[in-house]
Design an enzyme around this catalytic site. Structure first.
Site, PDB file in Angstrom:
ATOM      1  CE  LYS A  22      54.611 105.563  41.215  1.00  0.00           C
ATOM      2  NZ  LYS A  22      53.967 104.260  41.094  1.00  0.00           N
ATOM      3  CG  ASN A  23      51.283 105.278  43.599  1.00  0.00           C
ATOM      4  OD1 ASN A  23      51.701 105.156  42.442  1.00  0.00           O
ATOM      5  ND2 ASN A  23      51.864 104.685  44.637  1.00  0.00           N
ATOM      6  CB  CYS A 117      57.856  97.711  41.118  1.00  0.00           C
ATOM      7  SG  CYS A 117      58.427  99.373  40.774  1.00  0.00           S
ATOM      8  NE  ARG A 122      52.431  95.221  42.377  1.00  0.00           N
ATOM      9  CZ  ARG A 122      52.838  96.461  42.117  1.00  0.00           C
ATOM     10  NH1 ARG A 122      53.910  96.655  41.409  1.00  0.00           N
ATOM     11  NH2 ARG A 122      52.164  97.501  42.558  1.00  0.00           N
ATOM     12  NE  ARG A 397      57.521 102.183  36.313  1.00  0.00           N
ATOM     13  CZ  ARG A 397      57.076 101.251  37.138  1.00  0.00           C
ATOM     14  NH1 ARG A 397      57.840 100.237  37.458  1.00  0.00           N
ATOM     15  NH2 ARG A 397      55.845 101.299  37.628  1.00  0.00           N
TER      16      ARG A 397
HETATM   17  N1  EPU Z   1      46.262  92.042  46.739  1.00  0.00           N
HETATM   18  C1  EPU Z   1      45.605  90.845  46.532  1.00  0.00           C
HETATM   19  N2  EPU Z   1      44.626  90.830  45.585  1.00  0.00           N
HETATM   20  C2  EPU Z   1      44.283  91.929  44.855  1.00  0.00           C
HETATM   21  C3  EPU Z   1      44.967  93.137  45.070  1.00  0.00           C
HETATM   22  C4  EPU Z   1      45.962  93.154  46.028  1.00  0.00           C
HETATM   23  O1  EPU Z   1      45.884  89.842  47.173  1.00  0.00           O
HETATM   24  O2  EPU Z   1      43.374  91.824  44.018  1.00  0.00           O
HETATM   25  C5  EPU Z   1      47.328  92.094  47.768  1.00  0.00           C
HETATM   26  C6  EPU Z   1      48.694  92.412  47.176  1.00  0.00           C
HETATM   27  O3  EPU Z   1      49.345  91.240  46.760  1.00  0.00           O
HETATM   28  C7  EPU Z   1      49.381  93.113  48.325  1.00  0.00           C
HETATM   29  C8  EPU Z   1      48.232  93.837  49.052  1.00  0.00           C
HETATM   30  O4  EPU Z   1      47.037  93.206  48.620  1.00  0.00           O
HETATM   31  O5  EPU Z   1      49.919  92.174  49.196  1.00  0.00           O
HETATM   32  C9  EPU Z   1      48.127  95.318  48.749  1.00  0.00           C
HETATM   33  O6  EPU Z   1      48.086  95.534  47.342  1.00  0.00           O
HETATM   34  P1  EPU Z   1      47.386  96.828  46.706  1.00  0.00           P
HETATM   35  O7  EPU Z   1      46.321  96.362  45.798  1.00  0.00           O
HETATM   36  O8  EPU Z   1      47.046  97.777  47.786  1.00  0.00           O
HETATM   37  O9  EPU Z   1      48.584  97.424  45.835  1.00  0.00           O
HETATM   38  P2  EPU Z   1      48.554  97.996  44.386  1.00  0.00           P
HETATM   39  O10 EPU Z   1      47.273  98.710  44.137  1.00  0.00           O
HETATM   40  O11 EPU Z   1      48.966  96.959  43.394  1.00  0.00           O
HETATM   41  C10 EPU Z   1      49.502 100.337  45.048  1.00  0.00           C
HETATM   42  C11 EPU Z   1      50.694 101.178  44.624  1.00  0.00           C
HETATM   43  C12 EPU Z   1      51.973 100.590  45.162  1.00  0.00           C
HETATM   44  C13 EPU Z   1      51.888 100.473  46.684  1.00  0.00           C
HETATM   45  C14 EPU Z   1      50.638  99.674  47.087  1.00  0.00           C
HETATM   46  C15 EPU Z   1      50.414  99.617  48.588  1.00  0.00           C
HETATM   47  C16 EPU Z   1      50.009 102.121  42.515  1.00  0.00           C
HETATM   48  C17 EPU Z   1      50.145 102.145  41.040  1.00  0.00           C
HETATM   49  N3  EPU Z   1      50.736 101.228  43.173  1.00  0.00           N
HETATM   50  O12 EPU Z   1      49.729  99.056  44.457  1.00  0.00           O
HETATM   51  O13 EPU Z   1      52.990 101.522  44.836  1.00  0.00           O
HETATM   52  O14 EPU Z   1      53.025  99.815  47.184  1.00  0.00           O
HETATM   53  O15 EPU Z   1      49.467 100.272  46.473  1.00  0.00           O
HETATM   54  O16 EPU Z   1      50.306 100.891  49.124  1.00  0.00           O
HETATM   55  O17 EPU Z   1      49.287 102.911  43.084  1.00  0.00           O
HETATM   56  C18 EPU Z   1      55.102 102.254  44.200  1.00  0.00           C
HETATM   57  O18 EPU Z   1      54.604 103.380  44.016  1.00  0.00           O
HETATM   58  O19 EPU Z   1      56.355 102.040  44.180  1.00  0.00           O
HETATM   59  C19 EPU Z   1      54.226 101.116  44.447  1.00  0.00           C
HETATM   60  C20 EPU Z   1      54.617  99.862  44.344  1.00  0.00           C
END
Ligand code: EPU
Length: 418
Positions: A22-23, A117, A122, A397
């Site tokens: 998915k990701n 989620c 986020r 999802r």
């Molecule tokens: N963060 C910031 N600022 C930003 C972006 C992130 O402070 O601009 C912080 C977040 O708050 C968090 C950390 O950095 O503490 C990591 O966030 P990241 O950006 O890596 O997460 P994401 O891109 O929002 C994706 C996956 C998540 C997975 C995380 C970490 C998708 C759609 N989502 O989220 O997947 O937990 O990377 O590996 O790819 C899931 O599949 O259930 C899921 C939540």
């Protein structure tokens, strides 16, 4: 509304075929917007998040068809802009990839802040920092993100936090930027490499994906291509953990074992048998498992997306275990449900202290987010009696054919319409 009803107590046995990730599929499908030629994306999981993204692309004028079982044909030649109202894109997190892709192609995008989620704050400040460094003006107003640039120019961007989403979004925006973009302190997850590979197959010039420095040399045109998404290491890890929890013996097929090393290492340390065969793993129970300490970290650390099922496994292993969640501040909400099932877990902020109990008891539980849902299925598989999972739309999802896959492994699980 449906629910899942599980009768616990069966040891999982047999083979499970892992779906596409998915990701990785979410950014790759969004990246197809960067070309005005046809892309065929194979090994796409047919899950709700993908359906939503597909509908969004259709809404902005792309042609998207499901060809064969798990392949999408995307033709975005007729898409001229990417302006979205609140609605669809709020339903998923992955809609934020349209920011990078549309900014890259049209130099302007207006979409709502993403949903997804409820596992923490986020923020997307690092995405915005990247777009601004490339020359875009980004305004967030009334929950809408508006990014606009006369032209995008390559730049050096140091990410203050290691972010999967920001790393990919900056790559998407930078493929058409003039000159060289360098992302420092980039995330290294397999789906970053997969997205970069897809973009390179389209004609982009990206080097270093999978390390913490990614270099992108802007190009003038990306062509269409056929590409297959990597297997879902989080889905695979979920079945590995379920095998351990049920004292089972299963083959996890169609995977890249290297992507699962953090999980394999931990399960082996706890006493599970794991054998590697090319693109599959045999995961089998040998002797009583021992407790473990887990700290979630960016790849190649232990993945936060498997923290929840892992906590369930640890909850029935005699002795003390500890789980530290270092990525999301609100990812222990499901623990209340586990405690209702008889687990002995105390959560203090980002830390869960677990005292293993002999057994869990089936009851009615509410799913709070996607991975919590997977975790509660694992809990139901090992609990005495019946466990009923409500709000399972969270699970749909992100997990393809989940109850069928578990049923094929011998689990007593069925979907019941309320
Ligand atoms: N963060 C910031 N600022 C930003 C972006 C992130 O402070 O601009 C912080 C977040 O708050 C968090 C950390 O950095 O503490 C990591 O966030 P990241 O950006 O890596 O997460 P994401 O891109 O929002 C994706 C996956 C998540 C997975 C995380 C970490 C998708 C759609 N989502 O989220 O997947 O937990 O990377 O590996 O790819 C899931 O599949 O259930 C899921 C939540």
């Amino acid at each position: 509304m449906s629910k899942l009803v599980i009768e616990g107590g069966t040891k999982l046995k047999g083979k499970v075929n892992i779906s596409g990730f998915k990701n990785a599929a979410l950014p790759i499908i969004s990246a197809a917007l960067l070309s005005n030629e046809e892309c065929i994306i194979e090994n796409v999981p047919l899950i709700q998040d993908i359906n939503v993204l597909k509908d969004i692309l259709i809404k902005i004028g792309a042609e998207v068809q499901i060809v064969d079982d798990n392949s999408l044909l995307i033709d975005s030649s007729q898409v001229k802009t990417c302006y979205l109202e609140n609605g669809l894109s709020k339903k998923i997190r992955g809609s934020y990839y349209l920011l990078g892709a549309a900014l890259g192609r049209f130099k302007e995008v207006l979409i709502p802040l993403p949903g997804g989620c409820d596992i923490g704050v986020r923020p997307i400040d690092q995405h915005i920092k990247g777009f601004e460094a490339l020359g875009a003006e980004v305004i967030i107003d009334h929950g809408m993100v508006h990014a606009k640039a006369k032209e995008l120019i390559g730049s050096k961007i140091y990410l203050d936090v290691v972010s999967v989403g920001a790393t990919i979004n900056i790559m998407l925006a930078a493929v058409y930027a003039k000159g060289r973009t360098i992302i420092e302190n980039a995330a290294k997850e397999p789906h970053i490499v997969d997205t970069a590979n897809f973009l390179n197959t389209m004609g982009a010039n990206i080097k270093g994906a999978g390390t913490d420095i990614i270099r992108i040399d802007g190009v003038d045109k990306l062509k269409g291509c056929t590409y297959s998404v990597i297997p879902d290491q989080i889905e695979a890890g979920t079945y590995m953990i379920a095998a351990a929890a049920t004292k089972g013996d299963i083959i996890i097929d169609n995977i890249i074992p290297k992507h699962l090393e953090p999980v394999t290492a931990k399960l082996k340390e706890m006493g599970m048998g794991i054998e590697e065969y090319g693109d599959s793993l045999r995961v089998f129970y040998q002797n009583k498992l021992i407790p473990a300490n887990i700290k979630t970290l960016p790849y190649p650390g232990f993945p936060t997306d498997l923290q929840q099922p892992m906590t369930v496994l640890l909850s029935t292993i005699t002795g003390k275990s500890q789980v530290i969640e270092s990525i999301w501040e609100n990812r222990f909400r499901y623990v209340d449900e586990l405690v209702n099932m008889g687990a002995n877990i105390e959560v203090k902020g980002r830390e869960a202290d677990i005292q293993g109990v002999e057994k869990l008891e089936g009851t009615i539980v509410k799913v709070t987010d996607l991975r919590a849902g997977a975790a509660l299925i694992v809990a139901g598989l090992i609990a005495d009696g019946l466990t009923e999972l409500e709000d399972i739309y969270h699970i749909d999802r992100g997990y393809e054919y989940i109850e069928n896959k578990f049923m094929n492994l011998g689990a007593k699980i069925k979907r019941v319409k309320n």
